[in-house]
Design a protein around this motif. Structure first.
Motif, PDB file in Angstrom:
ATOM      1  N   ALA A 134       0.698  -1.337  -0.011  1.00 65.80           N
ATOM      2  CA  ALA A 134      -0.004   0.018   0.128  1.00 65.80           C
ATOM      3  C   ALA A 134       0.919   1.297  -0.193  1.00 65.80           C
ATOM      4  O   ALA A 134       0.381   2.485   0.143  1.00 65.80           O
ATOM      5  CB  ALA A 134      -0.974   0.060   0.995  1.00 65.80           C
ATOM      6  N   GLY A 135       2.112   1.053  -0.267  1.00 66.17           N
ATOM      7  CA  GLY A 135       3.123   2.369  -0.281  1.00 66.17           C
ATOM      8  C   GLY A 135       2.390   3.402  -1.168  1.00 66.17           C
ATOM      9  O   GLY A 135       2.196   2.690  -2.419  1.00 66.17           O
ATOM     10  N   PRO A 136       2.762   4.479  -0.939  1.00 65.36           N
ATOM     11  CA  PRO A 136       2.188   5.693  -1.818  1.00 65.36           C
ATOM     12  C   PRO A 136       3.051   5.843  -2.994  1.00 65.36           C
ATOM     13  O   PRO A 136       2.373   6.433  -4.148  1.00 65.36           O
ATOM     14  CB  PRO A 136       2.020   6.837  -0.807  1.00 65.36           C
ATOM     15  N   ARG A 137       4.340   5.629  -3.049  1.00 65.14           N
ATOM     16  CA  ARG A 137       5.225   5.755  -4.039  1.00 65.14           C
ATOM     17  C   ARG A 137       5.703   4.601  -4.885  1.00 65.14           C
ATOM     18  O   ARG A 137       5.929   3.458  -4.020  1.00 65.14           O
ATOM     19  CB  ARG A 137       6.532   6.685  -3.561  1.00 65.14           C
ATOM     20  N   PRO A 138       5.631   4.338  -5.959  1.00 62.32           N
ATOM     21  CA  PRO A 138       6.147   3.313  -6.953  1.00 62.32           C
ATOM     22  C   PRO A 138       7.615   3.363  -6.579  1.00 62.32           C
ATOM     23  O   PRO A 138       8.055   4.233  -6.581  1.00 62.32           O
ATOM     24  CB  PRO A 138       5.656   3.442  -8.226  1.00 62.32           C
ATOM     25  N   LEU A 139       8.068   1.909  -6.435  1.00 61.44           N
ATOM     26  CA  LEU A 139       9.416   1.700  -6.064  1.00 61.44           C
ATOM     27  C   LEU A 139      10.398   2.510  -7.187  1.00 61.44           C
ATOM     28  O   LEU A 139      11.547   2.975  -7.148  1.00 61.44           O
ATOM     29  CB  LEU A 139       9.847   0.132  -5.960  1.00 61.44           C
ATOM     30  N   HIS A 140       9.923   2.316  -8.358  1.00 58.21           N
ATOM     31  CA  HIS A 140      10.643   2.539  -9.584  1.00 58.21           C
ATOM     32  C   HIS A 140      10.855   4.264  -9.929  1.00 58.21           C
ATOM     33  O   HIS A 140      11.418   4.613 -10.742  1.00 58.21           O
ATOM     34  CB  HIS A 140      10.200   2.056 -11.067  1.00 58.21           C
ATOM     35  N   GLU A 141       9.918   4.762  -8.987  1.00 56.01           N
ATOM     36  CA  GLU A 141      10.132   6.369  -9.232  1.00 56.01           C
ATOM     37  C   GLU A 141      10.692   7.004  -8.061  1.00 56.01           C
ATOM     38  O   GLU A 141      11.166   8.310  -8.078  1.00 56.01           O
ATOM     39  CB  GLU A 141       8.474   6.812  -8.851  1.00 56.01           C
ATOM     40  N   LEU A 142      11.540   6.257  -7.120  1.00 53.81           N
ATOM     41  CA  LEU A 142      12.235   6.942  -6.267  1.00 53.81           C
ATOM     42  C   LEU A 142      13.409   7.387  -6.750  1.00 53.81           C
ATOM     43  O   LEU A 142      14.183   6.653  -7.706  1.00 53.81           O
ATOM     44  CB  LEU A 142      12.535   5.607  -5.062  1.00 53.81           C
ATOM     45  N   GLU A 143      14.079   8.491  -6.137  1.00 55.76           N
ATOM     46  CA  GLU A 143      15.418   9.128  -6.820  1.00 55.76           C
ATOM     47  C   GLU A 143      16.347   8.533  -5.842  1.00 55.76           C
ATOM     48  O   GLU A 143      16.559   8.788  -4.726  1.00 55.76           O
ATOM     49  CB  GLU A 143      15.212  10.670  -6.182  1.00 55.76           C
ATOM     50  N   LEU A 144      17.246   7.647  -6.461  1.00 57.42           N
ATOM     51  CA  LEU A 144      18.181   7.007  -5.815  1.00 57.42           C
ATOM     52  C   LEU A 144      19.676   7.280  -6.654  1.00 57.42           C
ATOM     53  O   LEU A 144      19.767   6.983  -7.798  1.00 57.42           O
ATOM     54  CB  LEU A 144      17.975   5.334  -5.508  1.00 57.42           C
ATOM     55  N   ALA A 145      20.386   7.623  -5.880  1.00 61.25           N
ATOM     56  CA  ALA A 145      21.872   8.051  -6.485  1.00 61.25           C
ATOM     57  C   ALA A 145      22.979   7.239  -5.769  1.00 61.25           C
ATOM     58  O   ALA A 145      22.773   5.795  -5.714  1.00 61.25           O
ATOM     59  CB  ALA A 145      22.054   9.632  -6.402  1.00 61.25           C
ATOM     60  N   GLY A 146      23.808   7.981  -5.298  1.00 57.96           N
ATOM     61  CA  GLY A 146      24.949   7.265  -4.555  1.00 57.96           C
ATOM     62  C   GLY A 146      24.685   7.132  -3.028  1.00 57.96           C
ATOM     63  O   GLY A 146      25.680   6.645  -2.570  1.00 57.96           O
ATOM     64  N   GLU A 147      23.734   7.504  -2.480  1.00 54.90           N
ATOM     65  CA  GLU A 147      23.560   7.785  -1.021  1.00 54.90           C
ATOM     66  C   GLU A 147      23.314   6.123  -0.452  1.00 54.90           C
ATOM     67  O   GLU A 147      23.086   5.218  -1.191  1.00 54.90           O
ATOM     68  CB  GLU A 147      22.478   8.509  -0.501  1.00 54.90           C
ATOM     69  N   ALA A 148      23.634   6.185   1.079  1.00 53.40           N
ATOM     70  CA  ALA A 148      23.433   4.858   1.591  1.00 53.40           C
ATOM     71  C   ALA A 148      22.028   4.616   1.722  1.00 53.40           C
ATOM     72  O   ALA A 148      21.192   5.812   2.221  1.00 53.40           O
ATOM     73  CB  ALA A 148      24.099   4.873   3.007  1.00 53.40           C
ATOM     74  N   VAL A 149      21.684   3.475   1.633  1.00 54.11           N
ATOM     75  CA  VAL A 149      20.092   3.122   1.444  1.00 54.11           C
ATOM     76  C   VAL A 149      20.111   1.803   2.257  1.00 54.11           C
ATOM     77  O   VAL A 149      20.766   0.845   2.045  1.00 54.11           O
ATOM     78  CB  VAL A 149      19.652   3.107   0.044  1.00 54.11           C
TER      79      VAL A 149
END
Length: 229
Positions: free
Chosen positions: A163-178
Motif C-alpha cells: 500500500a506504499g504511496p510511491r512506486p519503487l521505480h519512481e524513487l530518486e536513488l543516486a549514490g547515498e546509503a540506503v
C-alpha cells in the motif's frame, strides 16, 4: 568434510573434494545414514561441510564504506552501503531465497531481528546457495530501533509495502546509503517499522492478486534499487 560412501562419480563432487584438500580440510567417507543425520536438511546430496558459526557484525560497521577504490566504489562496486533489513521473515525457504537475491544484487549487509524471525539454519543456508558466506549480518534487538540508528548514520530507509504511496521505480536513488526494509510473509511491515521508514514504496502489480511473495518482492526490489544506484 563428510562424503557419503558409495556416491556415483561426478565432476562436481571431485571438484568439491579438490577444493577441500586445497584448504587442508579433512575429508572422510561416512555411511549415508550418518551423513543424513548430520546434514539436518531434506534430501542432502551426499556432501556435508562442517564450518565455524557465521560472525556477527555491529550495525554501525554495516554503514561504513569499505575498501573504496579510486572511483569511490567498495569491493562490491557500490559507493555507499546498500543494506537489507528483514522485519520478521519466518519461512526458511523464503529467507534463504531473499539472502541469495541480496548477495546477487550487491547488498553489502543484512539486518536481522534477534527474535520472531528465521535464523540461519542448514535449511536456510542451502536455500541461499552459498550467499551466507559472502554477506555480513547484524543481529539487533529490534528492527524499529535499528532503523533509528541507521537514520542517525544518514542511511535512507525504504520500506516495501503493497500500500506504499510511491512506486519503487519512481524513487530518486543516486549514490547515498540506503536500506531496503522487507516485512514478514503474512502481515508485511509492522506498524512501528513502517512509521520509522523514511519512505514507503510499492511494487505496482497488474494482475488479480494484490501482492507478491516476499522472496519475489525482494528480487524485484533489490535489483530495481541496484539498477537505480
Amino acid at each position: 568434510m563428510m562424503l557419503a560412501r558409495g556416491l556415483d562419480p561426478a565432476p562436481i563432487v571431485e571438484h568439491i573434494v579438490e577444493l577441500a584438500r586445497e584448504q587442508r580440510a579433512a575429508v572422510r567417507e561416512v555411511s549415508r545414514t550418518e551423513l543424513d543425520s548430520t546434514a539436518r536438511t531434506e534430501a542432502p546430496q551426499g556432501v556435508v561441510a562442517l564450518a565455524d558459526p557465521l560472525p556477527e557484525t555491529d550495525l554501525a560497521d554495516l554503514v561504513e564504506q569499505r575498501g573504496a577504490d579510486s572511483a569511490g566504489r567498495d569491493a562490491r562496486g557500490v559507493g555507499a552501503p546498500f543494506l537489507l533489513a528483514l522485519d520478521g521473515i519466518t519461512d526458511p525457504g523464503n529467507f534463504g531465497a531473499v539472502l541469495r537475491t541480496a548477495e546477487c544484487a550487491g547488498v553489502t549487509g543484512v539486518v536481522l531481528p534477534r527474535h520472531r524471525s528465521a535464523r540461519i539454519t542448514p535449511t536456510v543456508a542451502k536455500a541461499a546457495a552459498g550467499a551466507v558466506e559472502h554477506l555480513r549480518f547484524a543481529v539487533v534487538p529490534g528492527i524499529p530501533s535499528a532503523l533509528r540508528t541507521l537514520s542517525s548514520h544518514d542511511v535512507w530507509t525504504v520500506g516495501l509495502d503493497a500500500a506504499g504511496p510511491r512506486p519503487l521505480h519512481e524513487l530518486e536513488l543516486a549514490g547515498e546509503a540506503v536500506a531496503l526494509v522487507l516485512g514478514s510473509e503474512g502481515r508485511g511491515l509492522s506498524r512501528l517499522v513502517a512509521q520509522r521508514c523514511d519512505v514507503l514504496a510499492s511494487i505496482p502489480v497488474h494482475g488479480a492478486l494484490g501482492s507478491l511473495n516476499v522472496a519475489a518482492a525482494a528480487a524485484v526490489a533489490c535489483f530495481e534499487m541496484a539498477r537505480r544506484r
